[in-house]
Write a protein that holds these residues in place. Structure first.
Motif, short mmCIF file in Angstrom:
data_model
loop_
_atom_site.label_atom_id
_atom_site.label_comp_id
_atom_site.label_asym_id
_atom_site.label_seq_id
_atom_site.Cartn_x
_atom_site.Cartn_y
_atom_site.Cartn_z
N ILE A 375 -19.27 11.26 -3.62
CA ILE A 375 -18.02 10.51 -3.40
C ILE A 375 -16.91 11.46 -2.98
O ILE A 375 -16.77 12.55 -3.54
CB ILE A 375 -17.56 9.82 -4.71
N VAL A 376 -16.16 11.05 -1.96
CA VAL A 376 -14.94 11.79 -1.65
C VAL A 376 -13.79 10.78 -1.62
O VAL A 376 -13.94 9.67 -1.13
CB VAL A 376 -15.08 12.56 -0.32
N HIS A 377 -12.68 11.16 -2.23
CA HIS A 377 -11.51 10.27 -2.27
C HIS A 377 -10.59 10.59 -1.11
O HIS A 377 -10.21 11.74 -0.92
CB HIS A 377 -10.72 10.47 -3.57
N THR A 378 -10.27 9.57 -0.34
CA THR A 378 -9.19 9.75 0.63
C THR A 378 -8.01 8.95 0.09
O THR A 378 -8.11 8.32 -0.95
CB THR A 378 -9.58 9.23 2.03
N ARG A 379 -6.91 8.94 0.85
CA ARG A 379 -5.73 8.27 0.35
C ARG A 379 -6.01 6.78 0.13
O ARG A 379 -5.52 6.17 -0.80
CB ARG A 379 -4.57 8.47 1.33
N GLY A 390 -27.15 11.02 5.95
CA GLY A 390 -25.91 10.90 6.72
C GLY A 390 -25.20 9.56 6.56
O GLY A 390 -24.17 9.31 7.17
N PHE A 391 -25.74 8.66 5.72
CA PHE A 391 -25.08 7.37 5.49
C PHE A 391 -23.72 7.58 4.84
O PHE A 391 -23.53 8.47 4.02
CB PHE A 391 -25.96 6.51 4.57
N TYR A 392 -22.75 6.80 5.26
CA TYR A 392 -21.48 6.78 4.53
C TYR A 392 -20.83 5.41 4.64
O TYR A 392 -21.04 4.70 5.62
CB TYR A 392 -20.52 7.87 5.05
N ASP A 393 -20.09 5.03 3.63
CA ASP A 393 -19.28 3.82 3.67
C ASP A 393 -18.34 3.80 2.47
O ASP A 393 -18.47 4.63 1.57
CB ASP A 393 -20.17 2.55 3.65
N ASP A 394 -17.44 2.84 2.50
CA ASP A 394 -16.57 2.59 1.34
C ASP A 394 -17.49 2.36 0.14
O ASP A 394 -18.41 1.56 0.20
CB ASP A 394 -15.73 1.34 1.64
N ARG A 395 -17.21 3.04 -0.95
CA ARG A 395 -18.06 2.92 -2.13
C ARG A 395 -18.18 1.47 -2.60
O ARG A 395 -19.22 1.03 -3.08
CB ARG A 395 -17.51 3.81 -3.25
N GLN A 417 -16.57 -1.52 7.69
CA GLN A 417 -15.25 -1.47 8.32
C GLN A 417 -15.03 -0.05 8.79
O GLN A 417 -15.63 0.89 8.28
CB GLN A 417 -14.15 -1.85 7.31
N ARG A 418 -14.17 0.10 9.80
CA ARG A 418 -13.87 1.45 10.29
C ARG A 418 -13.33 2.33 9.16
O ARG A 418 -12.51 1.89 8.37
CB ARG A 418 -12.82 1.37 11.39
N ILE A 419 -13.84 3.53 9.10
CA ILE A 419 -13.36 4.46 8.08
C ILE A 419 -12.93 5.75 8.76
O ILE A 419 -13.62 6.25 9.65
CB ILE A 419 -14.48 4.79 7.05
N GLU A 420 -11.79 6.25 8.37
CA GLU A 420 -11.34 7.54 8.86
C GLU A 420 -11.98 8.62 7.98
O GLU A 420 -11.62 8.74 6.81
CB GLU A 420 -9.80 7.57 8.71
N ASN A 430 -22.44 15.21 10.39
CA ASN A 430 -23.01 15.43 11.71
C ASN A 430 -24.13 16.44 11.65
O ASN A 430 -25.11 16.32 12.39
CB ASN A 430 -21.92 15.95 12.67
N SER A 431 -23.96 17.40 10.78
CA SER A 431 -24.99 18.43 10.71
C SER A 431 -26.25 17.87 10.04
O SER A 431 -27.36 18.32 10.27
CB SER A 431 -24.48 19.65 9.94
N VAL A 432 -26.06 16.82 9.20
CA VAL A 432 -27.22 16.19 8.57
C VAL A 432 -28.01 15.38 9.58
O VAL A 432 -29.21 15.41 9.65
CB VAL A 432 -26.78 15.25 7.42
N ARG A 433 -27.25 14.64 10.40
CA ARG A 433 -27.89 13.71 11.32
C ARG A 433 -27.29 13.93 12.68
O ARG A 433 -26.38 13.23 13.09
CB ARG A 433 -27.64 12.29 10.86
N PRO A 434 -27.80 14.92 13.40
CA PRO A 434 -27.15 15.31 14.67
C PRO A 434 -27.01 14.10 15.59
O PRO A 434 -27.88 13.26 15.68
CB PRO A 434 -28.12 16.32 15.26
N GLY A 435 -25.84 14.04 16.22
CA GLY A 435 -25.65 12.98 17.20
C GLY A 435 -25.05 11.71 16.62
O GLY A 435 -24.56 10.88 17.36
N SER A 436 -25.08 11.53 15.32
CA SER A 436 -24.50 10.32 14.74
C SER A 436 -23.01 10.52 14.47
O SER A 436 -22.45 11.51 14.90
CB SER A 436 -25.28 9.91 13.51
N PRO A 437 -22.38 9.68 13.70
CA PRO A 437 -20.95 9.36 13.83
C PRO A 437 -20.05 10.47 14.33
O PRO A 437 -20.15 11.60 13.92
CB PRO A 437 -20.53 8.93 12.42
#
Ligand code: ZN
Length: 438
Positions: A375-379, A390-395, A417-420, A430-437
């Motif tokens: 988990i990483v917290h953004t604002r 390489g999966f990521y999304d809002d928790r 939804q779009r995530i910054e 990107n280094s996990v899954r080259p070419g993706s997001p």
């Protein structure tokens, strides 16, 4: 009919749609048929007792005294299997106006003793009457010409103003479940301790329907509701045709600002401490401290259902409510409030006839590869990500992926939804899954 009418005061603003089951007795009624469920909506009106017509409240109290004595005899005789006692109680019930005797009639919708073996001793002062839209011989209460009329026996009746808004609400609720028929009960209660301030009148709407069966997920609107979030309640609306799962909307519902309410409560308490309108201020302090949070959950649940029907546009609906188990949320104020969502949602699902489940799905496991998420917290969001695939999304959306899997549906496009993404995380993924997001 030549009954005497006594007119009551205007009620305090009506509280609409607050379904709360009475302790022990529930709403009474016939024993439920097998394979059927019942849903309730409740309208609450408070009338100041000191503004009621002279003698009206005393008359209610007298009625209740007789009712309670008969009720107690009936309750314990039933519980202890003493037939003579039951007979005696029914004999005594003749002292009551006929429509109050329905409480002792097993076929009546206001029968009060259907679960007598397991119910707790009823503690509240409650008179329950079948309610009709117009005067009917069997009914103790009816609505007519902007008034709620409660019959008191001896040809007397109590007339209470019935606000236009409340009447509209009743009609709207009846339309919601048409063509099913709604039965109505008027419950009249007051606090027995000290000097009661309000007469509480509730109109309970009840609908009975066949237990909903699970629709085909491929032709239904899917609605996942997560109350596990620190944020409040998060809902995901989606549809799937079996080859693609499309997310339509992901609203987040946030409870009212708690610190603001606590400040208001503290102010009230301080005023009370100075002896300024002590009772009023203490009551208001209590209200702003706890009452509203529950009210918010109810409103939020109603909104979630409403949106589901809009989005379904005729399709059937499958809902899952992911609500933490009570043991895991000790100490967290918001989470405790959110627990009440289960009861509210269960009732609404039965009212509307929606197939709903209450299962928890993981939010810390990658739905694609099964690895533990980080988990990483953004604002604005808590981003869950997988360093293996390489999966990521809002928790808050992660459990929805797992639900899709459980329903044998393809996983939706990610992220929902779009995530910054923070720059560093983007590089890492990107280094996990080259070419993706990115
Ligand atoms: Zn993964």
């Amino acid at each position: 009919m030549g009954e005497q009418a006594v007119r009551g005061s205007e009620p305090r603003a009506p509280e609409l749609d607050i379904p709360r089951l009475a302790r022990g007795a529930g709403y009474g009624g016939r024993r439920r048929k097998k394979g059927f469920v019942e849903g309730f909506r409740v309208l609450t009106l408070l009338y100041r007792i000191d503004e009621l017509p002279a003698g009206a409240f005393q008359r209610l109290v007298e009625l209740f005294k007789v009712y309670r004595a008969v009720g107690a005899l009936f309750f314990w005789s039933k519980r202890l299997n003493i037939e003579e006692g039951v007979g005696l109680a029914l004999e005594r019930a003749k002292l009551l106006p006929s429509y109050y005797r329905h409480a002792f009639d097993e076929r009546s919708q206001v029968y009060q003793f259907s679960e007598v073996e397991k119910m707790k001793r009823p503690r509240k002062v409650i008179l329950q009457l079948p309610l009709a839209d117009a005067l009917h011989y069997h009914c103790g209460a009816y609505i007519e010409g902007g008034k709620l009329v409660v019959r008191l026996g001896n040809r007397e009746r109590l007339e209470l103003p019935f606000p236009e808004r409340a009447l509209k609400w009743l009609q709207e609720k009846e339309r919601e479940v048409a063509p099913l028929k709604v039965t109505k009960i008027a419950r009249i209660q007051w606090r027995e301790d000290k000097r009661p301030e309000y007469l509480k009148v509730q109109i309970v709407l009840r609908v009975e329907r066949r237990k909903p069966v699970m629709p085909d997920p491929k032709s239904a609107l899917l609605c996942y509701v997560d109350a596990n979030s620190d944020y409040g309640i998060v809902a995901v609306y989606a549809v799937s045709d079996g080859s693609e799962t499309k997310v339509l909307e992901t609203p987040k519902l946030k409870p009212p600002n708690r610190s603001k309410r606590l400040k208001a409560a503290a102010k009230r308490q301080a005023a009370a401490a100075y002896g300024h309108k002590r009772g009023v201020n203490l009551a208001l302090a209590r209200l702003s401290k706890r009452f509203r949070a529950r009210g918010w959950v109810k409103t939020a649940a109603a909104q979630i259902f409403k949106k589901a029907f809009q989005r379904a546009s005729g399709r059937s609906v499958i809902m899952n409510f992911d609500i933490p188990d009570p043991e895991s949320v000790k100490g967290s104020y918001l989470q405790k409030t959110l627990l009440s969502l289960r009861k509210v949602a269960e009732n609404l699902a039965k009212w509307f006839g929606v197939y709903a489940t209450f299962e928890c799905y993981p939010s810390t496991k990658c739905p694609f590869c099964g690895a533990e998420l980080e988990i990483v917290h953004t604002r604005r969001t808590r981003i869950a990500y997988c360093t293996r695939c390489g999966f990521y999304d809002d928790r808050d959306f992660v459990p929805f992926y797992h639900w899709c899997k459980a329903l044998n549906l393809p996983l939706p496009k990610r992220p929902l939804q779009r995530i910054e993404l923070p720059e560093e995380l983007r590089r890492r993924l990107n280094s996990v899954r080259p070419g993706s997001p990115g």
